[in-house]
Scaffold this motif. Structure first.
Motif, PDB file in Angstrom:
ATOM      1  N   LYS A   1     101.944 -24.154 -63.920  1.00 33.45           N
ATOM      2  CA  LYS A   1     101.380 -23.189 -62.978  1.00 33.45           C
ATOM      3  C   LYS A   1     100.825 -23.832 -61.717  1.00 33.45           C
ATOM      4  CE  LYS A   1     100.113 -19.821 -66.510  1.00 33.45           C
ATOM      5  NZ  LYS A   1      98.997 -19.091 -67.117  1.00 33.45           N
ATOM      6  N   SER A   2     100.482 -25.129 -61.782  1.00 36.70           N
ATOM      7  CA  SER A   2      99.896 -25.792 -60.620  1.00 36.70           C
ATOM      8  C   SER A   2     100.071 -27.302 -60.712  1.00 36.70           C
ATOM      9  CB  SER A   2      98.404 -25.445 -60.493  1.00 36.70           C
ATOM     10  OG  SER A   2      97.692 -25.925 -61.619  1.00 36.70           O
ATOM     11  N   GLU A   3      99.930 -27.943 -59.561  1.00 34.63           N
ATOM     12  CA  GLU A   3      99.939 -29.404 -59.468  1.00 34.63           C
ATOM     13  C   GLU A   3      98.931 -29.808 -58.416  1.00 34.63           C
ATOM     14  OE1 GLU A   3     103.687 -31.502 -59.193  1.00 34.63           O
ATOM     15  OE2 GLU A   3     104.750 -29.727 -59.938  1.00 34.63           O
ATOM     16  N   ILE A   4      98.406 -31.022 -58.568  1.00 33.68           N
ATOM     17  CA  ILE A   4      97.489 -31.606 -57.594  1.00 33.68           C
ATOM     18  C   ILE A   4      97.959 -33.026 -57.314  1.00 33.68           C
ATOM     19  CG2 ILE A   4      95.115 -32.277 -57.057  1.00 33.68           C
ATOM     20  CD1 ILE A   4      94.219 -30.264 -59.250  1.00 33.68           C
ATOM     21  N   VAL A   5      98.037 -33.368 -56.036  1.00 32.94           N
ATOM     22  CA  VAL A   5      98.377 -34.730 -55.635  1.00 32.94           C
ATOM     23  C   VAL A   5      97.290 -35.227 -54.698  1.00 32.94           C
ATOM     24  CG1 VAL A   5     100.012 -36.157 -54.347  1.00 32.94           C
ATOM     25  CG2 VAL A   5     100.852 -34.407 -55.909  1.00 32.94           C
ATOM     26  N   HIS A   6      96.843 -36.453 -54.936  1.00 35.09           N
ATOM     27  CA  HIS A   6      95.929 -37.119 -54.007  1.00 35.09           C
ATOM     28  C   HIS A   6      96.735 -38.136 -53.225  1.00 35.09           C
ATOM     29  CE1 HIS A   6      91.888 -36.326 -56.265  1.00 35.09           C
ATOM     30  NE2 HIS A   6      92.552 -35.232 -56.001  1.00 35.09           N
ATOM     31  N   LEU A   7      96.807 -37.937 -51.914  1.00 34.77           N
ATOM     32  CA  LEU A   7      97.428 -38.907 -51.023  1.00 34.77           C
ATOM     33  C   LEU A   7      96.321 -39.717 -50.378  1.00 34.77           C
ATOM     34  CD1 LEU A   7     100.093 -36.707 -49.189  1.00 34.77           C
ATOM     35  CD2 LEU A   7     100.382 -38.102 -51.229  1.00 34.77           C
ATOM     36  N   LYS A   8      96.541 -41.016 -50.226  1.00 33.39           N
ATOM     37  CA  LYS A   8      95.502 -41.893 -49.694  1.00 33.39           C
ATOM     38  C   LYS A   8      95.976 -42.554 -48.406  1.00 33.39           C
ATOM     39  CE  LYS A   8      92.210 -45.393 -51.118  1.00 33.39           C
ATOM     40  NZ  LYS A   8      91.758 -46.274 -52.181  1.00 33.39           N
ATOM     41  N   LEU A   9      95.082 -42.594 -47.430  1.00 32.12           N
ATOM     42  CA  LEU A   9      95.295 -43.285 -46.165  1.00 32.12           C
ATOM     43  C   LEU A   9      94.025 -44.067 -45.877  1.00 32.12           C
ATOM     44  CD1 LEU A   9      97.128 -43.716 -43.655  1.00 32.12           C
ATOM     45  CD2 LEU A   9      95.941 -41.771 -42.620  1.00 32.12           C
ATOM     46  N   GLY A  10      94.093 -45.398 -46.002  1.00 30.01           N
ATOM     47  CA  GLY A  10      92.876 -46.198 -45.895  1.00 30.01           C
ATOM     48  C   GLY A  10      91.936 -45.802 -47.016  1.00 30.01           C
TER      49      GLY A  10
ATOM     50  N   TYR B   1      90.570 -42.770 -47.183  1.00 34.07           N
ATOM     51  CA  TYR B   1      90.499 -41.322 -47.087  1.00 34.07           C
ATOM     52  C   TYR B   1      91.592 -40.676 -47.938  1.00 34.07           C
ATOM     53  CZ  TYR B   1      90.320 -36.704 -44.973  1.00 34.07           C
ATOM     54  OH  TYR B   1      90.209 -35.363 -44.766  1.00 34.07           O
ATOM     55  N   PHE B   2      91.276 -39.548 -48.553  1.00 30.07           N
ATOM     56  CA  PHE B   2      92.233 -38.835 -49.391  1.00 30.07           C
ATOM     57  C   PHE B   2      92.570 -37.476 -48.797  1.00 30.07           C
ATOM     58  CE2 PHE B   2      90.180 -41.691 -52.351  1.00 30.07           C
ATOM     59  CZ  PHE B   2      91.244 -42.155 -53.109  1.00 30.07           C
ATOM     60  N   LEU B   3      93.820 -37.095 -48.948  1.00 24.29           N
ATOM     61  CA  LEU B   3      94.274 -35.746 -48.685  1.00 24.29           C
ATOM     62  C   LEU B   3      94.681 -35.182 -50.033  1.00 24.29           C
ATOM     63  CD1 LEU B   3      94.990 -33.480 -46.705  1.00 24.29           C
ATOM     64  CD2 LEU B   3      97.261 -34.524 -46.475  1.00 24.29           C
ATOM     65  N   GLU B   4      93.983 -34.151 -50.469  1.00 25.42           N
ATOM     66  CA  GLU B   4      94.238 -33.532 -51.764  1.00 25.42           C
ATOM     67  C   GLU B   4      95.123 -32.308 -51.534  1.00 25.42           C
ATOM     68  OE1 GLU B   4      91.578 -32.400 -55.629  1.00 25.42           O
ATOM     69  OE2 GLU B   4      90.748 -31.855 -53.673  1.00 25.42           O
ATOM     70  N   ILE B   5      96.305 -32.320 -52.150  1.00 22.42           N
ATOM     71  CA  ILE B   5      97.243 -31.220 -51.960  1.00 22.42           C
ATOM     72  C   ILE B   5      97.385 -30.441 -53.265  1.00 22.42           C
ATOM     73  CG2 ILE B   5      99.561 -30.538 -51.279  1.00 22.42           C
ATOM     74  CD1 ILE B   5      99.819 -33.147 -49.757  1.00 22.42           C
ATOM     75  N   PHE B   6      97.142 -29.152 -53.171  1.00 21.41           N
ATOM     76  CA  PHE B   6      97.307 -28.251 -54.306  1.00 21.41           C
ATOM     77  C   PHE B   6      98.628 -27.506 -54.153  1.00 21.41           C
ATOM     78  CE2 PHE B   6      92.792 -28.832 -54.070  1.00 21.41           C
ATOM     79  CZ  PHE B   6      92.369 -28.806 -55.396  1.00 21.41           C
ATOM     80  N   TRP B   7      99.307 -27.273 -55.264  1.00 19.85           N
ATOM     81  CA  TRP B   7     100.484 -26.418 -55.298  1.00 19.85           C
ATOM     82  C   TRP B   7     100.304 -25.441 -56.450  1.00 19.85           C
ATOM     83  CZ3 TRP B   7     103.791 -25.397 -59.292  1.00 19.85           C
ATOM     84  CH2 TRP B   7     104.876 -24.572 -58.978  1.00 19.85           C
ATOM     85  N   TYR B   8     100.585 -24.180 -56.191  1.00 14.09           N
ATOM     86  CA  TYR B   8     100.510 -23.129 -57.211  1.00 14.09           C
ATOM     87  C   TYR B   8     101.834 -22.391 -57.278  1.00 14.09           C
ATOM     88  CZ  TYR B   8      95.509 -23.832 -57.411  1.00 14.09           C
ATOM     89  OH  TYR B   8      94.279 -24.388 -57.585  1.00 14.09           O
ATOM     90  N   ARG B   9     102.289 -22.127 -58.474  1.00 12.93           N
ATOM     91  CA  ARG B   9     103.507 -21.342 -58.649  1.00 12.93           C
ATOM     92  C   ARG B   9     103.313 -19.946 -58.054  1.00 12.93           C
ATOM     93  NH1 ARG B   9     105.284 -21.355 -64.461  1.00 12.93           N
ATOM     94  NH2 ARG B   9     103.514 -19.950 -64.702  1.00 12.93           N
ATOM     95  N   ASP B  10     102.151 -19.325 -58.319  1.00 18.44           N
ATOM     96  CA  ASP B  10     101.831 -18.010 -57.764  1.00 18.44           C
ATOM     97  C   ASP B  10     100.990 -18.207 -56.506  1.00 18.44           C
ATOM     98  OD1 ASP B  10     103.135 -16.804 -59.936  1.00 18.44           O
ATOM     99  OD2 ASP B  10     101.311 -16.852 -61.148  1.00 18.44           O
ATOM    100  N   GLN B  11     101.656 -18.282 -55.366  1.00 18.27           N
ATOM    101  CA  GLN B  11     100.993 -18.598 -54.100  1.00 18.27           C
ATOM    102  C   GLN B  11     100.553 -17.348 -53.361  1.00 18.27           C
ATOM    103  OE1 GLN B  11     103.951 -20.904 -52.031  1.00 18.27           O
ATOM    104  NE2 GLN B  11     103.754 -22.619 -53.430  1.00 18.27           N
TER     105      GLN B  11
END
Length: 136
Positions: free
Chosen positions: A39-48, A50-60
């Motif tokens: 139903k969902s996923e979370i990815v943490h992207l890192k730059l230096g 700092y993190f960018l947290e990206i959420f994905w939901y099947r039901d958007q």
């Protein structure tokens, strides 16, 4: 007590497309979590540091139309965008053009003294790219 900035969170229409987009700016996947039910996923992207947290939901749920343009988004209460700082906004403009990220890039000088432009990520989220020589 000392505080420091840690992350910004966004939600994406297509998680893999968003990861590929932000990797062009130097972000790297640091963590990935998938809901066992899909139903969902979370990815943490890192730059230096700092993190960018990206959420994905099947039901958007789509953002309101006003969120798609800076002029209509800024008056709306809430988080507006996040910014990536560069040494040269002109070099960054050339980079996004050559990388095929954006072709219509309008560099402006802001009211607060920074030079910037905005692009949109694959989900239509506004991303500011700025040069800040103010020495604040």
């Amino acid at each position: 007590m000392k505080f420091s900035a840690h992350h910004t969170a966004i939600s994406a229409v297509d998680l893999e497309e968003s990861i590929s987009f932000y990797e062009k700016f130097g972000f790297r996947v640091a963590l990935r979590w998938k809901d066992p039910e899909g139903k969902s996923e979370i990815v943490h992207l890192k730059l230096g540091g700092y993190f960018l947290e990206i959420f994905w939901y099947r039901d958007q749920v789509s953002a309101p139309d006003t969120a798609s343009e800076l002029s209509t988004d800024l008056p709306r209460i809430g988080v507006k965008h996040f910014a990536l700082q560069v040494e040269s906004v002109e070099d960054a403009r050339d980079f996004v053009r050559q990388a095929g990220i954006a072709s219509d890039v309008d560099v402006r000088e802001g009211k607060t003294g920074v030079v910037y432009f905005f692009i949109k990520d694959p989900s239509g989220i506004l991303v500011e790219v700025l040069e800040d020589k103010r020495g604040l």
